[in-house]
Design an enzyme around this catalytic site. Structure first.
Site, mmCIF file in Angstrom:
data_model
loop_
_atom_site.group_PDB
_atom_site.id
_atom_site.type_symbol
_atom_site.label_atom_id
_atom_site.label_comp_id
_atom_site.label_asym_id
_atom_site.label_seq_id
_atom_site.Cartn_x
_atom_site.Cartn_y
_atom_site.Cartn_z
ATOM 1 N N LYS A 112 0.836 -1.197 0.000
ATOM 2 C CA LYS A 112 0.000 0.000 0.000
ATOM 3 C C LYS A 112 0.877 1.255 0.000
ATOM 4 O O LYS A 112 0.640 2.195 -0.744
ATOM 5 C CB LYS A 112 -0.897 0.025 1.254
ATOM 6 N N GLU A 142 -6.488 10.247 6.758
ATOM 7 C CA GLU A 142 -6.899 10.278 5.359
ATOM 8 C C GLU A 142 -8.190 11.038 5.206
ATOM 9 O O GLU A 142 -8.996 11.088 6.146
ATOM 10 C CB GLU A 142 -7.159 8.853 4.865
ATOM 11 N N HIS A 153 -16.735 -5.346 2.373
ATOM 12 C CA HIS A 153 -15.650 -5.290 1.392
ATOM 13 C C HIS A 153 -15.644 -6.467 0.436
ATOM 14 O O HIS A 153 -14.674 -6.690 -0.278
ATOM 15 C CB HIS A 153 -14.275 -5.166 2.083
ATOM 16 N N ARG A 205 -3.690 -9.128 -11.635
ATOM 17 C CA ARG A 205 -4.208 -10.451 -12.044
ATOM 18 C C ARG A 205 -5.550 -10.250 -12.728
ATOM 19 O O ARG A 205 -6.036 -9.129 -12.836
ATOM 20 C CB ARG A 205 -4.419 -11.287 -10.790
#
Lengths: 498, 164
Positions: A119, A203, A238, A295
């Site tokens: 990340k 954030e 999620h 991917r």
């Protein structure tokens, strides 16, 4: 320099293994499939030209067993390994080992995987190349007043997040300056308890985020293309439930901005193969880099349906060292496609996973509807693997038509025998907000009340009683060890239609 | 004949008026219904109720599952073994020793039967098995109709013994 791939070992299972086999068969490429003992009667197990049984064991002994998988590929004379999604598909070390063994890894380089797997490093790279990231502070200075200064720079509301964190622990949303210090102290306490680390990130908090991702495709000859976007905002914890393309949120200009951004990334990191760049899209039409999946993605079928391109085929051609034969101008999107994921869980009972024998899956009514399913009638569903049973993808001239196609097909795919989210998916698709395209990743929570189940009415109960009574005259379904239907169908009756 | 059925975890009660493999008549919630079986093909069942036609999909495992009007329906009878526990063991209870199909019901409600008289013929494993009365008495209850599938251990007929 191209190398023709003659045989591929598929280091995966269920529907994605079957998906890869389908393209391989069309291309005349032989396949090798893997399975565990408990999966012997699942469709993917023996679908390859050759197959190997891992035996029993945990994932580490089977689908994550890097040495064993490479050994089996060499033993079967496969030239390449297709990792599918999940499992080892984004494992840089595995990619390296596969190549060291003289095999082709169908995917990007290990450098791409390593960069995008972090990340911190991926965000840093984005900032270097000018791709917007969620405004935030990830620095070392952790004094409360410094963090508050950073928060004000970012602009409220902000999200205080534990750097070491996950699972929602050590996270606080702060809407205004007056709440900041207390929330920070509380988040730090929680993080210290959960992870032993109080380092916090700040954030920008996006209130109604939309998840919009871009499909990319690159070859080894410097061609970097995009195949438009997908919106995957309907999620639970999620986990994606519904995906579609095109995104109802984007104007042509915004689409161009986002796809340009995605290509900027693949060019700059010298990407190879198929991948997906995921963005967060906020209520002011700003988009920010979230992460890149190096991917093939689960929801790739909707892209294939609107652009008419076989992504697995492109992956294989690129892996062979060929140049992409398509140009960006030739790639066009037609109509609208929606995919729904059918899960073995009960949404009306806290999404409890359901395990049982599938008695009757059903069949799509239209040939152009696509069902990617890793199971067949008679298979037992266990909690050893992902609860996803199948993906249903439908196409329409426009979004409303695509929605209606999905609703119609869901009634032809009852997955009788266990509890699934089939009806829950219908409820989502029927809400006004979904039909209007007003989506966000908070959708299923925000509209919980509209997604409650409906009781059967009296007429439906009467039909249920009659169905049960007539079913009393039929034999119980009987599947043998190989999963074949051995029911005594001598009671099949066909009456003349009145 | 009163019957209970668990539909999506809710137990309901209804009265069977008539039951055969082609026609079912019952009363539920003070309303009479008559359903005719129009078509049965694997998982597809088409029923007719007056002029209304219903196409359902169903699958029978340990429980029966159906798709009715686009809705998921789970059906099962309240556990028979728990119902039986309330009754006493002994003469008068005719238990099926094996799973199969009720081929022929030879007696009627309230009929007098003799010890050893054939009450029900069950077809299983391509052979016929005669279930005979284990006492003389009066037929009190017949639990299954001709054509119905049964599992082993279910009670087929209840006789009120003469000696009681």
């Amino acid at each position: 320099m191209t190398k023709q791939i003659k045989k591929i070992l598929i280091a995966n299972r269920s529907e994605i293994a079957l998906r890869v086999i389908k393209t391989c068969q069309e291309m005349g490429i032989k396949t090798v499939t893997l399975y565990t003992s408990k999966e012997s009667d699942l469709p993917h197990a023996k679908a390859g030209d050759e197959s190997f049984n891992f035996g029993q064991g945990s994932l580490a002994d089977t689908y994550l067993n890097q040495e064993k998988i490479i050994e089996l590929a060499l033993k079967s004379n496969a030239c390449a390994i297709h990792p599918g999604y999940g499992f080892l598909s984004e494992n840089a070390l595995f990619c390296k080992k596969v190549k060291a063994a003289g095999l082709i890894f169908i995917g990007p380089s290990e450098e791409s995987m390593q960069l995008m797997g972090s990340k911190k490093n991926s965000k840093q790279k984005m900032q270097e190349i000018g791709v917007p990231v969620v405004p935030g502070y990830h620095g070392e200075i952790q004094e409360a007043d410094y963090l508050l200064k950073e928060a004000k720079k970012i602009g409220f509301p902000v999200l205080i997040k534990a750097s070491a964190g996950g699972g929602g622990k050590g996270m606080r949303v702060v809407h205004q300056e007056s709440e900041f210090n207390e929330s920070l102290a509380s988040a730090k306490r929680e993080a210290k308890n959960a992870f032993g680390d109080e380092v916090m990130l700040i954030e920008k908090y996006i209130m109604q985020p939309r998840h919009i991702e871009v499909q990319v495709l690159s070859d080894s000859h410097g061609h970097h293309l995009h195949l438009f976007e997908r919106e995957c905002s309907i999620q639970r914890r999620h986990q994606k439930i519904i995906e579609e393309t095109p995104s109802p949120a984007l104007t042509e200009n915004k689409r161009k901005e986002m796809t340009d951004s995605a290509i900027n990334i693949t060019k700059n990191i010298n990407y190879l193969g198929a991948g997906t760049v995921e963005f967060i899209f906020d209520e002011n039409d700003n988009f920010y880099f979230l992460e890149m999946n190096t991917r093939l993605q689960v929801e790739h079928p909707v892209t294939e349906m609107v652009v008419g391109i076989d992504l697995v085929k492109q992956q294989i051609l690129v892996a062979q060292g060929e140049a992409l034969s398509l140009s960006q101008e030739q790639i066009k999107q037609t109509g609208h496609a929606i995919e729904v994921r059918i899960y073995a869980e009960d949404p009306d009972n806290s999404f409890m996973p359901s395990t049982d024998r599938i008695l009757y899956i059903g069949q799509t009514a239209k040939e152009q509807s696509r069902l990617d399913c890793g199971y067949k009638d008679g298979n037992m569903v266990s909690t050893d693997f992902d609860p996803m049973l199948a993906k249903l993808s439908c196409w329409g001239d426009d979004r409303n038509q695509a929605i209606n196609e999905v609703l119609n097909e869901l009634d032809h795919l009852p997955f009788l025998g266990l509890i699934t989210n089939r009806d829950y998916l219908k409820r989502i698709l029927k809400t006004n907000k979904f039909v209007d395209g007003e989506l966000s990743t908070n959708f299923v929570n925000d509209y919980k009340d509209q997604l409650a189940p409906q009781e059967l009415n009296e007429r439906q109960v009467a039909v249920a009683i009659a169905t049960m009574m007539f079913a009393d005259f039929t034999p119980e379904l009987n599947f043998n060890k190989q999963g074949q239907n051995k029911t005594a169908w001598d009671r099949l009756i066909q009456f003349r239609n009145v | 004949m009163q019957k209970k059925l668990i539909i999506n975890q809710n137990e309901i009660t209804f009265d069977i008026i008539d039951k055969s493999s082609k026609l079912i008549r019952f009363s539920y919630n003070d309303q009479d219904y008559e359903f005719e079986l129009n078509k049965l093909n694997g998982a597809e069942m088409t029923l007719k109720n007056g002029t209304d036609v219903f196409s359902t999909l169903f699958a029978k495992g340990k429980k029966t599952f159906a798709l009715i009007d686009g809705k998921d329906v789970e059906l099962e009878y309240p556990s028979k073994s728990s119902a039986r526990k309330a009754q006493t063991e002994g003469p008068g209870r005719m238990i099926s020793p094996l799973p199969g199909k009720v081929l022929k019901v030879m007696v009627k409600q309230d009929e007098n039967v003799k010890l050893g008289q054939t009450l029900v013929v069950v077809e299983a494993m391509k052979m016929e098995h005669a279930i005979k009365a284990n006492c003389a008495g009066v037929i009190k209850k017949i639990f299954y109709a001709e054509g119905e599938q049964i599992t082993a251990g279910v009670e087929l007929v209840k006789i009120e013994s003469d000696t009681q």
